[in-house]
Scaffold this active site. Structure first.
Site, mmCIF file in Angstrom:
data_model
loop_
_atom_site.group_PDB
_atom_site.id
_atom_site.type_symbol
_atom_site.label_atom_id
_atom_site.label_comp_id
_atom_site.label_asym_id
_atom_site.label_seq_id
_atom_site.Cartn_x
_atom_site.Cartn_y
_atom_site.Cartn_z
ATOM 1 C CD GLN A 180 8.812 7.889 3.339
ATOM 2 O OE1 GLN A 180 9.726 8.385 3.993
ATOM 3 N NE2 GLN A 180 8.399 8.439 2.204
ATOM 4 C CG HIS B 172 0.773 2.942 15.407
ATOM 5 N ND1 HIS B 172 -0.052 3.856 14.781
ATOM 6 C CD2 HIS B 172 1.119 2.045 14.445
ATOM 7 C CE1 HIS B 172 -0.195 3.525 13.517
ATOM 8 N NE2 HIS B 172 0.504 2.439 13.277
ATOM 9 C CB ALA C 195 -0.558 8.017 9.540
ATOM 10 N N GLY D 208 -1.891 3.774 5.722
ATOM 11 C CA GLY D 208 -0.998 2.808 5.085
ATOM 12 C C GLY D 208 -1.659 1.448 5.065
ATOM 13 C CB SER E 53 -3.262 5.923 13.229
ATOM 14 O OG SER E 53 -2.230 6.600 12.536
ATOM 15 C CB CYS F 91 4.688 10.039 6.442
ATOM 16 S SG CYS F 91 3.476 9.095 7.386
#
Length: 223
Positions: A72, A76, A149, A151, A164, A180
């Site tokens: 989601q 960053h 996170a 993805g 990350s 998220c």
């Protein structure tokens, strides 16, 4: 061979995506080695394939990029170690779920080098740490904060995007999204948890932990 690259400065998101796509295509064609790329971005939000518009609570705060990775919304920015993984998942068994689990295990092993226990939770992507010093949620659920996170996207069984880890970002920047899609729990960083850790420290721990323990499916020769 897995090449490791560390970029100085803040790399624009579009530049990173173009580089990842080109490298993934070259890996798939057998024209390049696999790559793990460590970098930082300027402040921005990315929306994964499952992002919900209502989870972007402050749309004018930073640029928003549509990312074709899973997941989601995420943030960053400076102080966060972004780790892009261009790895041959086909050569690692073509098991996407296992590959994501190996990435989670890699993060957990990296955090353990700083005596920090990271954990995964069913239904919550990423890596979490318990915060017993914080008040529980309204339903009595113990508080936990997200520290990493994850993805990814696959193209011809080569991964790109990645993960990350929050080293020392401005945590207030996460307030512009529901990270998220998780309500109630918060976001933390190594420095926020009282650990005097630098980006270089995290880079060393990432490399030392790569392919160890439950995440050994990621391993390979390193260049």
């Amino acid at each position: 061979m897995v090449e490791w690259r560390i970029s100085d400065g803040l790399i624009p998101y579009e530049t990173a995506v173009a580089e990842m796509e080109a490298r993934a295509a070259a890996i798939s064609a057998g024209e390049a080695d696999e790559l793990i790329w460590l970098l930082e971005h300027p402040p921005l939000y990315t929306a994964g394939t499952s992002a919900r518009p209502e989870d972007l609570t402050d749309p004018g705060r930073f640029p928003v990029h549509i990312a074709k990775r899973g997941g989601q919304y995420t943030y960053h920015g400076p102080g966060q170690r972004v780790v892009y993984v261009m790895l041959d998942v086909g050569a690692r068994g073509r098991d996407v779920r296992r590959f994501v689990q190996d990435l989670e295990s890699w993060v957990i092993a990296t955090l353990a080098r700083f005596n920090l226990r990271g954990e995964i939770r069913p239904g919550r992507v990423g890596v979490w740490v318990k915060r017993p010093e914080k008040p529980p949620l309204f339903d009595g659920t113990p508080r936990e904060d997200k520290i990493a996170a994850i993805g990814i996207r696959l193209r011809r069984w080569v991964s790109f995007h990645g993960l990350s880890i929050n080293v020392d970002p401005d945590l207030s920047h996460f307030e512009g999204i529901v990270p998220c899609g998780i309500q109630g729990h918060g976001v933390t960083s190594l420095v926020d948890l009282g650990l005097p850790v630098t980006m270089a420290d995290v880079d060393i721990a990432l490399r030392q932990s790569f392919g160890e323990g439950p995440g050994r499916g990621l391993g390979g020769s390193q260049a």
